[in-house]
Design an enzyme around this catalytic site. Structure first.
Site, PDB file in Angstrom:
ATOM      1  N   HIS A  53      31.163  39.271  38.439  1.00 59.00           N
ATOM      2  CA  HIS A  53      32.150  39.946  37.589  1.00 59.00           C
ATOM      3  C   HIS A  53      33.454  39.151  37.577  1.00 59.00           C
ATOM      4  O   HIS A  53      34.025  38.859  36.507  1.00 59.00           O
ATOM      5  CB  HIS A  53      32.392  41.365  38.114  1.00 59.00           C
ATOM      6  CG  HIS A  53      33.502  42.096  37.421  1.00 59.00           C
ATOM      7  ND1 HIS A  53      33.267  43.115  36.527  1.00 59.00           N
ATOM      8  CD2 HIS A  53      34.865  41.968  37.481  1.00 59.00           C
ATOM      9  CE1 HIS A  53      34.416  43.572  36.067  1.00 59.00           C
ATOM     10  NE2 HIS A  53      35.399  42.892  36.641  1.00 59.00           N
ATOM     11  N   GLU A  54      33.927  38.786  38.765  1.00 60.26           N
ATOM     12  CA  GLU A  54      35.189  38.057  38.867  1.00 60.26           C
ATOM     13  C   GLU A  54      35.062  36.639  38.321  1.00 60.26           C
ATOM     14  O   GLU A  54      35.972  36.136  37.639  1.00 60.26           O
ATOM     15  CB  GLU A  54      35.658  38.020  40.323  1.00 60.26           C
ATOM     16  CG  GLU A  54      35.988  39.384  40.911  1.00 60.26           C
ATOM     17  CD  GLU A  54      37.107  40.095  40.172  1.00 60.26           C
ATOM     18  OE1 GLU A  54      37.932  39.413  39.532  1.00 60.26           O
ATOM     19  OE2 GLU A  54      37.165  41.341  40.236  1.00 60.26           O
ATOM     20  N   HIS A  57      35.438  36.370  34.588  1.00 66.67           N
ATOM     21  CA  HIS A  57      36.841  36.294  34.161  1.00 66.67           C
ATOM     22  C   HIS A  57      37.346  34.857  34.265  1.00 66.67           C
ATOM     23  O   HIS A  57      38.001  34.345  33.349  1.00 66.67           O
ATOM     24  CB  HIS A  57      37.722  37.190  35.037  1.00 66.67           C
ATOM     25  CG  HIS A  57      37.490  38.655  34.861  1.00 66.67           C
ATOM     26  ND1 HIS A  57      37.397  39.269  33.637  1.00 66.67           N
ATOM     27  CD2 HIS A  57      37.367  39.650  35.783  1.00 66.67           C
ATOM     28  CE1 HIS A  57      37.224  40.562  33.796  1.00 66.67           C
ATOM     29  NE2 HIS A  57      37.180  40.826  35.089  1.00 66.67           N
TER      30      HIS A  57
END
Length: 200
Positions: A53-54, A57
């Site tokens: 998820h990170e 980004h």
């Protein structure tokens, strides 16, 4: 080109291991042997959901030409371990810090969307893997992977200032609605529909 500093790689690995351990402890209780035996599975079905998820980004921000680096939150990792002892996980392992001038609203929205979208994709993959997982007595892990990732998507899409949802909503409310509806459907199916599948 995506680059990682030595500190960033360290932070990613520590975050991955700690979050996986916290969930592993909750699922296996105080059975140390089971916790050790299932740790590798937890890294795959839980830890990667948080870390990817990170990183989504980060990769998206870099694609737009901005500097982005993942940094673990030490206090968040300690809290995750402490709260797991009491049967739940306060999971805030860290965040991607993005720096750049004049970040456009659309770019910020898409960068924010990348994280929940990654969790949605992972949830779908875990759900698609269920028939195969069932053959190897790993259905529970596939369900866990789908549930954790769909929950992460829903949670991060909440339109609060500190979460991805607020930036996505400011950029494009229709995209936010569509993404949230999809994440909620996946979460509902992971929690309830999957049990129907397992009884067939």
């Amino acid at each position: 080109m995506v680059k990682f500093t030595a500190r960033e790689i360290r932070d990613i690995i520590i975050s991955l291991l700690v979050i996986s351990l916290a969930f592993d402890y909750i699922i296996n209780g105080r059975d140390l042997d089971a916790t050790i035996a299932n740790f590798g599975y937890m890294v795959v079905v839980v830890g990667f959901g948080f870390v990817l998820h990170e990183l989504a980004h980060k990769f998206t921000a870099i694609r737009y030409g901005y500097w982005a680096e993942y940094k673990m939150w030490f206090q968040g990792l300690i809290l995750a371990l402490i709260t797991s002892y009491f049967g739940f996980v306060f999971a805030a392992p860290g965040a991607v810090y993005i720096h750049g001038y004049n970040i456009k609203k659309a770019e910020n929205g898409i960068i924010s969307l990348a994280g929940p979208a990654t969790n949605i994709i992972l949830a779908v993959l875990f759900l698609m893997a269920m028939p195969l997982a069932a053959q190897y007595n790993l259905l529970g892990l596939a369900v866990l992977g789908a549930t954790i990732n769909s929950f992460l998507a829903v949670f991060n899409l909440i339109p609060l200032v500190v979460l991805d949802g607020a930036k996505i909503f400011r950029w494009n409310p229709l995209v936010w609605i569509a993404t949230m509806v999809l994440a909620l459907i996946l979460l509902a199916y992971s929690l309830f529909g999957v049990h129907i599948f397992s009884m067939l």
